[in-house]
Design an enzyme around this catalytic site. Structure first.
Site, short mmCIF file in Angstrom:
data_model
loop_
_atom_site.label_atom_id
_atom_site.label_comp_id
_atom_site.label_asym_id
_atom_site.label_seq_id
_atom_site.Cartn_x
_atom_site.Cartn_y
_atom_site.Cartn_z
N GLY A 134 1.53 3.69 3.79
CA GLY A 134 2.71 4.26 4.51
C GLY A 134 2.59 4.16 6.05
CB CYS A 145 3.07 12.16 -5.38
SG CYS A 145 4.80 12.73 -6.12
CB SER A 184 -1.18 5.17 -1.19
OG SER A 184 -1.01 3.69 -0.46
CD GLU A 238 8.92 11.99 0.56
OE1 GLU A 238 8.04 12.59 0.32
OE2 GLU A 238 9.89 12.54 1.15
P1 NAD Z 1 0.73 1.94 -3.24
O1 NAD Z 1 0.71 2.34 -2.11
O2 NAD Z 1 -0.36 1.20 -3.61
O3 NAD Z 1 1.95 1.02 -3.53
C1 NAD Z 1 3.36 1.48 -3.44
C2 NAD Z 1 4.01 0.32 -3.27
O4 NAD Z 1 3.95 -0.43 -2.15
C3 NAD Z 1 4.17 -0.85 -4.14
O5 NAD Z 1 5.28 -1.42 -4.46
C4 NAD Z 1 3.24 -1.86 -3.50
O6 NAD Z 1 3.63 -3.13 -3.99
C5 NAD Z 1 3.68 -1.62 -1.80
N1 NAD Z 1 2.80 -2.23 -0.99
C6 NAD Z 1 1.69 -2.14 -0.99
N2 NAD Z 1 1.07 -2.91 0.23
C7 NAD Z 1 1.96 -2.99 0.89
C8 NAD Z 1 2.26 -3.38 2.30
N3 NAD Z 1 1.21 -3.66 3.20
N4 NAD Z 1 3.44 -3.43 2.99
C9 NAD Z 1 4.63 -3.15 2.10
N5 NAD Z 1 4.44 -2.58 0.90
C10 NAD Z 1 3.31 -2.57 0.44
O7 NAD Z 1 0.97 3.19 -4.24
P2 NAD Z 1 0.73 3.15 -5.77
O8 NAD Z 1 -0.35 3.13 -6.30
O9 NAD Z 1 1.96 2.27 -6.51
O10 NAD Z 1 1.27 4.69 -6.26
C11 NAD Z 1 0.28 5.92 -5.93
C12 NAD Z 1 0.75 6.49 -4.64
O11 NAD Z 1 2.18 6.93 -4.51
C13 NAD Z 1 -0.22 8.05 -4.54
O12 NAD Z 1 -0.62 8.20 -3.31
C14 NAD Z 1 0.97 8.76 -5.00
O13 NAD Z 1 0.72 10.26 -4.11
C15 NAD Z 1 2.04 8.16 -3.98
N6 NAD Z 1 3.47 8.93 -4.57
C16 NAD Z 1 4.09 9.66 -3.78
C17 NAD Z 1 5.28 10.48 -4.08
C18 NAD Z 1 6.09 11.19 -3.23
O14 NAD Z 1 7.02 11.31 -3.48
N7 NAD Z 1 5.36 11.98 -2.03
C19 NAD Z 1 5.88 9.90 -5.36
C20 NAD Z 1 5.00 9.01 -6.31
C21 NAD Z 1 4.05 8.66 -5.53
#
Ligand code: NAD
Length: 494
Positions: free
Chosen positions: A231, A282, A227, A248
């Site tokens: 990021g 995404c 998300s 991403e």
């Molecule tokens: P998320 O941000 O909740 O989690 C993604 C990863 O980040 C997980 O492994 C999580 O454990 C880790 N994470 C969470 N907090 C963190 C922190 N403080 N520090 C480091 N790592 C941390 O996302 P999600 O719910 O797993 O996935 C959905 C999101 O991903 C949506 O926003 C979607 O658009 C995006 N996404 C983007 C792409 C792209 O290529 N642009 C592809 C797939 C998904």
């Protein structure tokens, strides 16, 4: 018997000695397993081992590294159905999609294998006599890879395979929602002959182990998909540490349908783009921008087709839409349906969870709102579920403005038979990817993938471009003139 981390060449329990449960979102009574709820000490141990792993792996010739990845591709291909079944069980999307997810990993492995025999540098003419100038790609070090839940195999492979091919060591921190697929991937890499310390797998919560990985000073590259909020936090840390970072993130992708489009084709496209993967891509289509002349007819057909989509367990034949990933994801969807009501959008279909045999899982009906206003929250914010907002426009120019009026910029789509409009859209739609007469979803492994604005930070996954991210360019000069030749000194006219 709980699943374990893979650190320093062994499957080991977490230092915390605690575990979290991984359950099937279609049936939360189905427990897949317990996985390490690791802590910062586990990350520290993984980094220490990865530094050793880097020493040997970075000196392994790139074509040999490529051979390992070819074997990984072969093993994934042999196990495609079993991996897809495990992935659907832990993540929910239908089997045709999880098979596609594995196929993406296979394609990425074979691409990486061939890149082992390219990994080109440049030989460039020098401006001085008897001087040779060239560049080559060097491995960088320890890469920390943080991945989301929605492509449990493909996204880890998009990152890990090029990182490994370039000679780096990898630490994978997969989403806590899909740890089993990550476990299978690491087992496969080891079976294919990857030196054990070149790969580490640390399970756990993002705010604990993900953060510890990003904070660790000896991690030299971070690649994150997830998300935009997460990021942004990672970006702040990496900025302070001058660390190479690929982000991403989220999307709010739109499909535009003009009045001259093949409407049946556009209808099929929107059903797949909006409700495939239960809207949890995404690149999912969360906005439909419809030309006024076809609006009412198109919406009526779309609503009736959306109502016919078969919800269910992704492992059952005939299922078209699986569950959301967990209870909180469904609560988020419910919250946006309420927001839509408050914003006076009209709920055309959906807007509730199904009952009966689906009451146990995290299902939600495909949901469509019309009369959605550009600038409203429903239109602007990523929902990540099966909710489609329809926006009515009068012209192509207005459609482009609506498409571009969000903070995200991943994918866009235009349906038209007008070739001039198609080419104008390729230039004007402000996204990393634009499809003409195809939905907003569906990447190919050999093309760069990523978005602009708050979707990304300028890097790309996939294709040839990702190899630049995972390697350092070194420039080399050899002067064989036998005398001091001075570059950057103005010798013209002397
Ligand atoms: P998320 O941000 O909740 O989690 C993604 C990863 O980040 C997980 O492994 C999580 O454990 C880790 N994470 C969470 N907090 C963190 C922190 N403080 N520090 C480091 N790592 C941390 O996302 P999600 O719910 O797993 O996935 C959905 C999101 O991903 C949506 O926003 C979607 O658009 C995006 N996404 C983007 C792409 C792209 O290529 N642009 C592809 C797939 C998904």
């Amino acid at each position: 018997m709980p699943f374990l981390n893979f650190i320093a060449g062994r499957w080991v329990p977490p230092g915390t000695e605690t575990y979290f449960e991984n359950r099937n979102p279609a049936d939360p009574d189905d427990l897949i397993g317990s996985f390490p709820d690791s802590g910062p000490a586990d990350i520290a141990a993984a980094v220490e081992s990865a530094r050793r792993g880097f020493e040997g792996w970075s000196r392994t010739p790139a074509p040999v590294r490529g051979d390992v990845l070819r074997r990984v591709g072969d093993l994934l291909a042999q196990r495609k159905d079993a991996i897809a079944d495990a992935m659907t069980r832990e993540m929910g999307k239908v089997l045709a999609e999880t098979r596609g997810d594995v196929q993406e990993g296979i394609d990425t492995a074979y691409y990486a294998a061939t890149e082992g025999r390219r990994l080109f540098g440049h030989v460039v003419p020098s401006e001085l006599r008897s001087k040779w100038a060239m560049s080559y790609r060097r491995p960088i070090g320890v890469t920390g890879l943080i991945t989301p839940f929605n492509f449990p195999l493909a996204i880890p492979t998009w990152k890990a395979f090029p990182a490994l091919l370039c000679g780096n060591a990898v630490i994978l921190k997969p989403s806590e929602d899909v740890p089993h697929t990550a476990h299978i991937l690491v087992e496969t890499l080891l079976e294919a002959g990857l030196p054990p310390e070149a790969i580490q797998l640390v399970h756990g919560r993002g705010e604990i182990v993900g953060k510890a990985l990003v904070d660790h000073p000896d991690v030299t590259v971070v690649s994150f998909t997830g998300s935009t909020a997460t990021g942004a936090a990672i970006g702040e840390t990496c900025g302070r540490m001058h660390r190479r970072l690929s982000l991403e993130m989220g999307g709010k992708n739109a499909q535009i349908v003009m009045d001259d489009a093949d409407l049946e084709l556009a209808l099929e496209g929107i059903l797949w783009g909006a409700f495939g993967t239960t809207g949890q891509r995404c690149t999912a289509t969360s906005r439909l921008i419809l030309h006024r002349a076809i609006h009412d007819r198109f919406v009526a057909d779309l609503a009736s087709r959306a109502e016919q989509l078969r919800l269910g367990d992704g492992r059952e034949p005939g299922t078209e839409v699986g569950p959301l990933i967990h209870e909180n994801a469904r609560k988020k969807v419910e919250c946006y349906v309420e927001i839509g009501g408050r914003e006076r959008a009209e709920l055309v279909t959906g807007g509730s969870a199904p009952g009966g045999r689906l009451a146990k899982g995290w299902f939600y009906r495909p949901t469509i709102f019309t009369g959605v206003q550009p600038g409203s929250r429903l239109e602007q914010e990523e929902i990540f579920g099966p909710v489609l907002s329809v926006i009515r426009v009068d012209s192509f120019e207005e459609a482009v403005a609506v498409n571009n009026g969000v903070r995200y910029g991943l994918s866009s789509s235009l349906y038209t038979r007008n070739v001039d409009l198609a080419f104008r859209a390729l230039q004007l739609l402000d996204t990393g990817i634009t499809y003409v007469n195809a939905p907003t979803i569906g990447a190919e492994a050999h093309l760069p993938f990523g978005g602009v604005k708050q979707t990304g930070n300028g890097h790309r996954e996939g294709g040839w471009q990702v190899y630049d991210f995972y390697s350092e360019t070194k420039v080399c000069y050899l002067d064989y003139s036998g005398r001091l030749q001075r570059a950057q000194i103005d010798t013209y006219g002397t």
